[in-house]
Design a protein around this motif. Structure first.
Motif, mmCIF file in Angstrom:
data_model
loop_
_atom_site.group_PDB
_atom_site.id
_atom_site.type_symbol
_atom_site.label_atom_id
_atom_site.label_comp_id
_atom_site.label_asym_id
_atom_site.label_seq_id
_atom_site.Cartn_x
_atom_site.Cartn_y
_atom_site.Cartn_z
ATOM 1 N N UNK A 296 27.161 33.163 35.698
ATOM 2 C CA UNK A 296 28.210 32.339 36.324
ATOM 3 C C UNK A 296 29.404 32.085 35.416
ATOM 4 N N UNK A 297 29.194 31.934 34.111
ATOM 5 C CA UNK A 297 30.321 31.695 33.211
ATOM 6 C C UNK A 297 31.216 32.929 33.105
ATOM 7 N N UNK A 298 30.630 34.108 33.183
ATOM 8 C CA UNK A 298 31.444 35.327 33.194
ATOM 9 C C UNK A 298 32.299 35.365 34.450
ATOM 10 N N UNK A 299 31.705 35.038 35.601
ATOM 11 C CA UNK A 299 32.470 35.035 36.845
ATOM 12 C C UNK A 299 33.587 34.005 36.799
ATOM 13 N N UNK A 300 33.317 32.834 36.272
ATOM 14 C CA UNK A 300 34.330 31.789 36.212
ATOM 15 C C UNK A 300 35.501 32.209 35.332
ATOM 16 N N UNK A 301 35.213 32.811 34.179
ATOM 17 C CA UNK A 301 36.287 33.252 33.288
ATOM 18 C C UNK A 301 37.038 34.446 33.860
ATOM 19 N N UNK A 302 36.329 35.349 34.514
ATOM 20 C CA UNK A 302 36.969 36.545 35.073
ATOM 21 C C UNK A 302 37.908 36.175 36.224
ATOM 22 N N UNK A 303 37.464 35.282 37.105
ATOM 23 C CA UNK A 303 38.286 34.908 38.251
ATOM 24 C C UNK A 303 39.535 34.162 37.800
ATOM 25 N N UNK A 304 39.424 33.346 36.767
ATOM 26 C CA UNK A 304 40.550 32.543 36.293
ATOM 27 C C UNK A 304 41.116 33.108 34.989
ATOM 28 N N UNK A 305 41.174 34.417 34.899
ATOM 29 C CA UNK A 305 41.681 35.049 33.681
ATOM 30 C C UNK A 305 43.158 34.731 33.469
ATOM 31 N N UNK A 306 43.925 34.710 34.554
ATOM 32 C CA UNK A 306 45.357 34.385 34.461
ATOM 33 C C UNK A 306 45.589 33.019 35.059
ATOM 34 N N UNK A 307 46.284 32.180 34.328
ATOM 35 C CA UNK A 307 46.517 30.830 34.804
ATOM 36 C C UNK A 307 47.479 30.756 35.963
ATOM 37 N N UNK A 308 48.356 31.709 36.119
ATOM 38 C CA UNK A 308 49.355 31.662 37.189
ATOM 39 C C UNK A 308 48.937 32.319 38.472
ATOM 40 N N UNK A 309 47.699 32.799 38.577
ATOM 41 C CA UNK A 309 47.259 33.470 39.798
ATOM 42 C C UNK A 309 47.129 32.472 40.944
ATOM 43 N N UNK A 315 40.614 35.195 44.733
ATOM 44 C CA UNK A 315 39.653 35.710 45.704
ATOM 45 C C UNK A 315 39.509 37.227 45.560
ATOM 46 N N UNK A 316 40.601 37.921 45.319
ATOM 47 C CA UNK A 316 40.521 39.366 45.114
ATOM 48 C C UNK A 316 39.684 39.707 43.885
ATOM 49 N N UNK A 317 39.860 38.944 42.824
ATOM 50 C CA UNK A 317 39.079 39.205 41.604
ATOM 51 C C UNK A 317 37.603 38.884 41.839
ATOM 52 N N UNK A 318 37.310 37.861 42.629
ATOM 53 C CA UNK A 318 35.914 37.561 42.944
ATOM 54 C C UNK A 318 35.293 38.685 43.771
ATOM 55 N N UNK A 319 36.062 39.236 44.712
ATOM 56 C CA UNK A 319 35.547 40.367 45.485
ATOM 57 C C UNK A 319 35.316 41.587 44.601
ATOM 58 N N UNK A 320 36.141 41.734 43.577
ATOM 59 C CA UNK A 320 35.939 42.835 42.624
ATOM 60 C C UNK A 320 34.583 42.692 41.927
ATOM 61 N N UNK A 321 34.207 41.482 41.549
ATOM 62 C CA UNK A 321 32.897 41.264 40.939
ATOM 63 C C UNK A 321 31.780 41.574 41.919
ATOM 64 N N UNK A 322 31.991 41.260 43.189
ATOM 65 C CA UNK A 322 30.952 41.553 44.174
ATOM 66 C C UNK A 322 30.749 43.054 44.338
ATOM 67 N N UNK A 323 31.813 43.818 44.244
ATOM 68 C CA UNK A 323 31.655 45.278 44.335
ATOM 69 C C UNK A 323 30.919 45.835 43.127
ATOM 70 N N UNK A 324 31.107 45.196 41.946
ATOM 71 C CA UNK A 324 30.406 45.675 40.751
ATOM 72 C C UNK A 324 28.922 45.345 40.788
#
Length: 551
Positions: A296-309, A315-324
């Motif tokens: 979960x900590x990897x997902x949290x950091x990956x989704x919020x990698x950029x502060x201005x998103x 949501x797109x980055x979260x879907x990217x994790x789901x595909x992986x």
């Protein structure tokens, strides 16, 4: 065996010599003091060899007689020593078995048969006997004597270290461990104890240097040493992340090379790269670790990698994790959280319910409660999901020695052990439920009708209470301690004049209607009234004031 071969060769040589002389006969004449002595050559050789053998036998007899006192003394001394070693062996076995009486008896017998200057194990037997008798001061004195002797220094230091740990004297234990590691770096217990103490003191450089020395001395196995060094490098990187992101990045990457399954190292490396505006490399490290361990900590950091998103970008980055890593509860819950933030409530509900079916846990049902609040706002449905969260297993957390931490730590705060934290479910808060009490996620989800059947009201009166919709029996159970008024069934009471929450007059006590209208009325969303009827309105308690009291 060599002596037998030597004897056989000597006999063979003598036989060959006599045979050679027999083949070559001759006479030997000797004039000694006016007398002529004549004999054959073979006879003369036989006499010479006989005289030589007689001389050797005489010398052996004289030597045996001369050294007989020493031989007798040595025999009795060896016999006494053997008896002493037998008593020492029996005493050590008795001390290991906890037989204090036999150990003390064997200690006294060993003392009388063997000198402690000749055999240092007597000090060990006395120290162990004192320990099992509860005489810790005497045992500590014996260990100190052993620590001063170069032959038993390591054994004495280990005894002092264990006694210091038993008494809780961590500073003294650290001193003895460092002294043992300095004198004998090949001792695993001294190396590991010193390593733990230096890690507790956050002396990462000294700890890494000591670990490298132990690896060179083959004290630890290669896999264990690599894991511990990776943990130390990660700890040093976490401290350097704010002040020196570049050094933190290098240490975290070195830790990942030693152990590619260390999630905190991947997190620190990604954070350092994000601070350097290197989003691509940081995301690559997180994606690689995500494939190995969807944390979960990897997902949290990956989704919020950029502060201005925006929320849609997350949501797109979260879907990217789901595909992986598809068909995974953490992946589905990550998409559900991102969809909730993006206000795509249908997607959020679908993903959250799928995650609950795969791995029903507390956080997933709390997420469903948040989705319910954002979608319908129905208090009953929200309380229902929260009750499911209370019955579900707790989420994994960083746990070490029975305590949990919100973030990973290199050292246990309880025992000071290095690399003690593990990602696992913490201890249960409540006793284990029966088999019927465990949560069935499919039944919990199917018990709710579609969201469309419970529309969100356009305006919700602030004073409306769930108790008003409950049957009379539910009202009585909700507040059994208050006085209950039972009005006339045929009497209707209207609210006071000027009440902003004025309602139509209804019978105060009425059984549920069982006519045509009641059959068309929808049932509660989970087949029965809510377990928590809500908070009773003050106005509702002030109604029916003119009725008689039951008690």
């Amino acid at each position: 065996m060599i002596r037998i071969l030597f004897f056989v060769l000597l006999v063979l040589c003598l036989a060959l010599g006599f045979a050679w002389l027999a083949d070559r006969p001759g006479e030997l004449s000797l004039i000694w003091q006016g007398q002529l002595i004549e004999m054959s050559l073979l006879r003369a050789a036989s006499l010479l060899i006989s005289v030589f053998a007689a001389v050797l036998i005489a010398v052996w007899l004289l030597r045996t007689i001369w050294s007989s006192p020493h031989t007798v003394t040595r025999y009795f001394r060896a016999r006494k020593r053997d008896r002493g070693y037998q008593a020492l062996s029996t005493g050590l076995i008795a001390a290991g078995a906890g037989d204090a009486n036999l150990a003390r008896k064997m200690t006294a017998r060993t003392r009388s048969l063997i000198s402690s200057d000749q055999e240092p194990l007597i000090h060990l037997l006395e120290a162990q006997t004192s320990l099992i008798e509860g005489k810790y001061d005497d045992a500590r004195k014996k260990f100190e004597l052993m620590a001063d002797d170069p032959e038993t220094r390591e054994l004495g230091l280990r005894g002092l270290y264990l006694e210091a740990k038993r008494l809780g004297a961590n500073e003294a234990a650290r001193h003895y461990a460092e002294r043992a590691a300095e004198k004998a770096p090949h001792l695993p217990w001294a190396t590991l104890a010193t390593l733990d103490h230096r890690s507790q003191a956050r002396q990462w450089d000294e700890a890494i240097r000591l670990l490298d020395q132990s690896r060179a001395a083959n004290v630890l196995e290669r896999k264990e040493a690599d894991r511990k060094k990776a943990v130390l490098l990660t700890a040093r990187a976490m401290e350097q992340l704010e002040a020196d992101p570049k050094s933190a990045r290098d240490d975290a990457r070195a830790a990942l090379k030693l152990d590619d399954s260390l999630v905190p190292a991947a997190l620190v490396a990604a954070k350092a790269l994000f601070r350097e505006d290197n989003l691509r490399k940081g995301a690559s490290i997180l994606e690689k670790m995500w494939k190995l361990d969807p944390h979960p900590e990897i997902a949290r950091l990956y989704v919020r990698a950029r502060g201005g998103d925006s929320a849609l970008d997350r949501l797109k980055r979260a879907k990217r994790l789901e595909t992986l890593r598809g068909n995974n509860a953490v992946s589905l819950a990550t998409v559900a959280e991102a969809a909730l933030e993006a206000r795509e409530l249908a997607l959020a509900r679908t993903k959250a319910e799928a995650a609950a079916r795969i791995d029903p846990r507390e956080s997933i049902f709390l997420l469903l409660a948040d989705i319910e609040e954002a979608d319908t706002g129905d208090e009953g449905r929200i309380r229902y999901w929260m009750s499911q969260a209370l019955r579900s297993p707790r989420d994994p957390a960083w746990t070490a020695d029975g305590v949990t931490s919100p973030s990973w730590l290199p050292v246990s705060p309880v025992t000071g052990r290095l690399d003690a934290f593990e990602w696992k479910a913490p201890p249960a808060r409540l006793p284990a439920a029966t088999e019927e009490g465990y949560l069935n996620p499919d039944a919990a989800i199917r018990s709710l009708p579609p969201v469309a059947t419970v529309p969100r009201p356009a305006t919700e009166p602030e004073t409306e209470s769930a108790v008003d919709a409950a049957p009379p029996a539910e009202r009585v159970e909700a507040e059994p301690e208050k006085a209950i008024t039972v009005p006339d069934p045929n009497e209707t009471v209207a609210p006071p004049a000027g009440d902003p929450n004025r309602k139509e007059p209804v019978p105060a006590v009425a059984s549920p209607a069982k006519g045509k209208d009641s059959e068309e009325a929808p049932d509660p969303f989970f087949g029965r009234p809510p377990d928590d009827p809500g908070v009773r309105e003050p106005a509702s308690t002030e109604q029916n004031t003119g009725n008689f009291r039951l008690f």
